[in-house]
Design an enzyme around this catalytic site. Structure first.
Site, PDB file in Angstrom:
ATOM      1  N   PRO A 159      -5.810   5.881  17.234  1.00 18.69           N
ATOM      2  CG  PRO A 159      -5.950   3.928  18.750  1.00 18.69           C
ATOM      3  CD  PRO A 159      -6.743   4.764  17.749  1.00 18.69           C
TER       4      PRO A 159
ATOM      5  CE1 TYR B 250      -5.105  -2.739   4.548  1.00 20.18           C
ATOM      6  CE2 TYR B 250      -4.431  -0.637   4.685  1.00 20.18           C
ATOM      7  CZ  TYR B 250      -4.672  -1.610   3.988  1.00 20.18           C
ATOM      8  OH  TYR B 250      -5.145  -1.331   2.586  1.00 20.18           O
TER       9      TYR B 250
ATOM     10  CE  LYS C 223      -2.538  -4.615   0.973  1.00 19.58           C
ATOM     11  NZ  LYS C 223      -3.172  -5.694  -0.109  1.00 19.58           N
TER      12      LYS C 223
ATOM     13  CB  SER D 140      -9.337  -3.401   3.205  1.00 23.41           C
ATOM     14  OG  SER D 140     -10.632  -3.248   3.351  1.00 23.41           O
TER      15      SER D 140
ATOM     16  CB  THR E 219      -2.348   0.474   0.680  1.00 22.87           C
ATOM     17  OG1 THR E 219      -2.684   1.655   1.297  1.00 22.87           O
ATOM     18  CG2 THR E 219      -1.778  -0.427   1.616  1.00 22.87           C
ATOM     19  CG  ASP E 220      -1.438   5.862   0.057  1.00 24.21           C
ATOM     20  OD1 ASP E 220      -2.102   4.882   0.830  1.00 24.21           O
ATOM     21  OD2 ASP E 220      -2.098   6.866   0.052  1.00 24.21           O
ATOM     22  CD  GLU E 221      -3.809   3.317   4.836  1.00 26.05           C
ATOM     23  OE1 GLU E 221      -3.600   3.087   6.042  1.00 26.05           O
ATOM     24  OE2 GLU E 221      -4.871   3.459   4.532  1.00 26.05           O
TER      25      GLU E 221
ATOM     26  CG  ASN F  83      -9.742  12.906   7.006  1.00 28.15           C
ATOM     27  OD1 ASN F  83      -9.460  12.788   5.737  1.00 28.15           O
ATOM     28  ND2 ASN F  83      -9.284  12.420   7.991  1.00 28.15           N
TER      29      ASN F  83
HETATM   30  P1  NAD Z   1     -12.629  -4.718   0.851  1.00 26.57           P
HETATM   31  O1  NAD Z   1     -12.470  -5.093   2.418  1.00 26.57           O
HETATM   32  O2  NAD Z   1     -13.691  -4.032   0.350  1.00 26.57           O
HETATM   33  O3  NAD Z   1     -12.637  -6.238   0.329  1.00 26.57           O
HETATM   34  C1  NAD Z   1     -11.757  -7.211   0.432  1.00 26.57           C
HETATM   35  C2  NAD Z   1     -12.682  -8.403  -0.095  1.00 26.57           C
HETATM   36  O4  NAD Z   1     -11.574  -9.548  -0.003  1.00 26.57           O
HETATM   37  C3  NAD Z   1     -13.721  -9.022   0.357  1.00 26.57           C
HETATM   38  O5  NAD Z   1     -14.610  -9.336  -0.565  1.00 26.57           O
HETATM   39  C4  NAD Z   1     -13.496  -9.979   1.209  1.00 26.57           C
HETATM   40  O6  NAD Z   1     -14.574 -11.071   1.313  1.00 26.57           O
HETATM   41  C5  NAD Z   1     -12.452 -10.666   0.599  1.00 26.57           C
HETATM   42  N1  NAD Z   1     -11.482 -11.409   1.539  1.00 26.57           N
HETATM   43  C6  NAD Z   1     -11.053 -11.092   2.780  1.00 26.57           C
HETATM   44  N2  NAD Z   1     -10.270 -12.139   3.508  1.00 26.57           N
HETATM   45  C7  NAD Z   1     -10.246 -13.152   2.535  1.00 26.57           C
HETATM   46  C8  NAD Z   1      -9.825 -14.296   2.488  1.00 26.57           C
HETATM   47  N3  NAD Z   1      -9.049 -14.805   3.324  1.00 26.57           N
HETATM   48  N4  NAD Z   1      -9.823 -14.998   1.300  1.00 26.57           N
HETATM   49  C9  NAD Z   1     -10.674 -14.595   0.446  1.00 26.57           C
HETATM   50  N5  NAD Z   1     -11.068 -13.388   0.318  1.00 26.57           N
HETATM   51  C10 NAD Z   1     -10.897 -12.873   1.338  1.00 26.57           C
HETATM   52  O7  NAD Z   1     -11.238  -4.108   0.374  1.00 26.57           O
HETATM   53  P2  NAD Z   1     -10.964  -3.095  -0.755  1.00 26.57           P
HETATM   54  O8  NAD Z   1     -11.292  -1.657  -0.393  1.00 26.57           O
HETATM   55  O9  NAD Z   1     -11.681  -3.468  -1.992  1.00 26.57           O
HETATM   56  O10 NAD Z   1      -9.532  -3.259  -1.003  1.00 26.57           O
HETATM   57  C11 NAD Z   1      -9.050  -4.360  -2.021  1.00 26.57           C
HETATM   58  C12 NAD Z   1      -7.428  -4.192  -1.963  1.00 26.57           C
HETATM   59  O11 NAD Z   1      -7.026  -2.949  -2.441  1.00 26.57           O
HETATM   60  C13 NAD Z   1      -6.561  -4.726  -0.760  1.00 26.57           C
HETATM   61  O12 NAD Z   1      -5.757  -5.306  -0.922  1.00 26.57           O
HETATM   62  C14 NAD Z   1      -6.326  -3.276  -0.062  1.00 26.57           C
HETATM   63  O13 NAD Z   1      -5.339  -3.531   0.665  1.00 26.57           O
HETATM   64  C15 NAD Z   1      -6.231  -2.497  -1.635  1.00 26.57           C
HETATM   65  N6  NAD Z   1      -6.192  -1.099  -1.496  1.00 26.57           N
HETATM   66  C16 NAD Z   1      -7.402  -0.557  -0.840  1.00 26.57           C
HETATM   67  C17 NAD Z   1      -7.713   0.636  -0.926  1.00 26.57           C
HETATM   68  C18 NAD Z   1      -8.757   1.613  -0.554  1.00 26.57           C
HETATM   69  O14 NAD Z   1      -8.848   2.661  -0.405  1.00 26.57           O
HETATM   70  N7  NAD Z   1      -9.896   0.766  -0.404  1.00 26.57           N
HETATM   71  C19 NAD Z   1      -6.399   1.616  -1.315  1.00 26.57           C
HETATM   72  C20 NAD Z   1      -5.225   0.976  -1.846  1.00 26.57           C
HETATM   73  C21 NAD Z   1      -4.998  -0.250  -1.867  1.00 26.57           C
HETATM   74  P1  TYD Z   2     -10.751   5.465   6.007  1.00 27.08           P
HETATM   75  O1  TYD Z   2     -11.696   5.504   4.982  1.00 27.08           O
HETATM   76  O2  TYD Z   2     -11.001   4.578   7.122  1.00 27.08           O
HETATM   77  O3  TYD Z   2      -9.439   5.268   5.088  1.00 27.08           O
HETATM   78  P2  TYD Z   2      -7.805   4.986   5.852  1.00 27.08           P
HETATM   79  O4  TYD Z   2      -7.563   4.903   7.229  1.00 27.08           O
HETATM   80  O5  TYD Z   2      -7.436   3.698   5.114  1.00 27.08           O
HETATM   81  O6  TYD Z   2      -7.058   6.244   5.161  1.00 27.08           O
HETATM   82  O7  TYD Z   2     -10.446   6.869   6.916  1.00 27.08           O
HETATM   83  C1  TYD Z   2     -10.027   8.049   6.108  1.00 27.08           C
HETATM   84  C2  TYD Z   2      -9.702   9.082   6.822  1.00 27.08           C
HETATM   85  O8  TYD Z   2     -11.039   9.419   7.622  1.00 27.08           O
HETATM   86  C3  TYD Z   2      -8.716   8.672   7.928  1.00 27.08           C
HETATM   87  O9  TYD Z   2      -7.981   9.856   8.165  1.00 27.08           O
HETATM   88  C4  TYD Z   2      -9.482   8.614   9.258  1.00 27.08           C
HETATM   89  C5  TYD Z   2     -10.779   9.290   8.944  1.00 27.08           C
HETATM   90  N1  TYD Z   2     -11.926   9.104   9.679  1.00 27.08           N
HETATM   91  C6  TYD Z   2     -12.711   9.886  10.290  1.00 27.08           C
HETATM   92  O10 TYD Z   2     -12.572  10.907  10.737  1.00 27.08           O
HETATM   93  N2  TYD Z   2     -13.960   9.249  10.835  1.00 27.08           N
HETATM   94  C7  TYD Z   2     -14.338   7.955  10.438  1.00 27.08           C
HETATM   95  O11 TYD Z   2     -15.478   7.583  11.157  1.00 27.08           O
HETATM   96  C8  TYD Z   2     -13.590   7.166   9.692  1.00 27.08           C
HETATM   97  C9  TYD Z   2     -13.925   5.754   9.360  1.00 27.08           C
HETATM   98  C10 TYD Z   2     -12.352   7.724   9.209  1.00 27.08           C
END
Ligand code: NAD
Ligand code: TYD
Length: 351
Positions: free
Chosen positions: A283, A151, A155, A86, A125-127, A250
């Protein structure tokens, strides 16, 4: 919805969702399949609301035999698919794991679900929509995909596979595309917990580029509530955008974290504001995300419950109250290697 399989339920959002579901649905049983990569931890699953309705299985979503066995043995009727690699910065350093878990893993889960015609909710994700210019309208459910990082590209590929399984095989799927989450149990490599941790340890607060990138922040429990609403009332075949209507740059978030910490820990030294360092940009860094959430609001009655100011304060307080969790996570998960890889050679800029 009686027997749910949650994938990735030992990660940040997954563990919050498991808690939320056990609280909200007293009759539901949850099987939690997670590989416990660096991002997952059993520390995230301590003191669940009702342990007796939760079964943890350590395993890989790419392991079809294991997935088939779990679906059969636990009579699973619903899958909520969180498991993924993620973190954008890690996808820049090592994209292979993202292709494997996010694309091959989602395919494996879909194909297993198809065999039993199991309801499948895909957490995305919105990404996938790429980057907005200032003044562009927010992303809707029909915005064309234009991902920038390995990433978000992986997705996007997984979302396409989910829709293909619905159209080709009639699998009952829903998809949610959500903006950046924050809150308890987030691994401290993402922006908000990293800044909290580094400020507490007197380490630099690394802001990429000019710090004017914009994300649409959502408190994690609001995301869980939105997924719950989709499971209960969402229409198979539909996609729902989820977002927080919170879009500061940020640098403003980093400054706000600093001032809340200063207020909650007046003796903190050095003051967090003095630790801010602008460093080389990521990047392909997306400049701005914003989500139009009118569909889920209109059709399912969901809306975010917290302002960013309230959610950040709660989150910071949670990290202050859970020093043991933070210590355990730092020891277990090789965070220091990642700090070395991503930050040690990242040049500091002049701003
Ligand atoms: P995270 O990285 O905290 O957790 C991911 C979990 O998946 C971990 O527990 C890891 O052990 C498990 N995992 C990874 N590879 C695996 C595999 N091959 N088999 C089984 N388990 C596996 O991620 P998160 O931030 O909790 O995100 C969860 C979901 O939500 C993801 O699909 C991510 O794309 C989506 N999402 C996250 C955000 C965000 O801001 N964090 C926003 C929108 C969507
Ligand atoms: P992040 O939490 O990695 O989420 P995403 O890249 O999925 O949006 O980053 C959030 C924002 O913060 C993104 O614009 C990148 C920036 N960022 C920093 O400026 N410094 C950092 O050390 C990290 C991890 C992220």
């Amino acid at each position: 919805m009686k027997n749910l399989l949650v994938t990735g339920g030992a990660g940040f959002i997954g563990c919050n969702f498991v808690r939320y579901l056990l609280e909200q649905e007293p009759a539901v049983r949850v099987v939690n399949l997670d590989a416990l990569t660096y991002a997952g931890s059993l520390e995230n699953l301590r003191n669940l609301p009702d342990e007796s309705r939760h079964v943890f299985v350590k395993g890989d979503i790419c392991d079809r035999t294991l997935v088939d066995t779990l679906l059969r043995d636990h009579q699973i009727d619903t899958i909520v698919h969180f498991a993924a690699e993620s973190h954008v910065d890690r996808s820049i350093h090592s994209p292979g794991a993202f292709v494997q878990t996010n694309i091959v893993g989602t395919f494996t889960m879909l194909d297993a679900a198809r065999a039993g015609n199991i309801r499948f909710h895909h957490v995305s994700t919105d990404e996938v929509f790429g980057s907005l210019h200032s003044g562009d309208p927010a992303f809707t459910e029909t915005t064309a995909y234009d991902p920038s990082s390995p990433y978000s590209a992986s997705k996007a590929a997984s979302d396409h596979l989910v829709r293909a399984y619905a159209r080709t095989y009639g699998l009952p799927v829903t998809i949610s595309n959500c903006s950046n989450n924050y809150g308890p149990y987030q691994f401290p490599e993402k922006l908000i917990p990293l800044m909290i941790l580094n400020a507490l340890e007197g380490q630099p607060l690394p802001v990429y580029g000019d710090g004017m990138q914009i994300r649409d922040w959502l408190y994690v429990t609001d995301h869980c509530a939105a997924i719950h609403a989709i499971l209960k009332r969402g229409q198979p075949g539909e996609t729902y955008n989820i977002g927080g209507d919170n879009q500061p740059p940020n640098i403003e978030i980093v400054r706000t974290i600093g001032s809340i910490l200063t207020e909650l820990r007046p003796a903190l030294h050095p003051q967090p504001a003095t630790l801010i360092k602008f460093v080389a940009d990521r990047p392909g860094h997306d400049r701005r995300y914003a989500m139009n959430i009118s569909k889920i609001n209109r059709d399912l009655g969901w809306q975010p419950s917290r302002t960013l100011a309230a959610g950040l304060r709660e989150t910071i307080q949670w990290y202050l109250d859970h020093a043991d969790w933070l210590t355990a996570i730092k020891q277990q998960q090789g965070l220091s290697n990642w700090m070395q890889t991503n930050y040690a050679t990242r040049e500091q800029t002049k701003q």
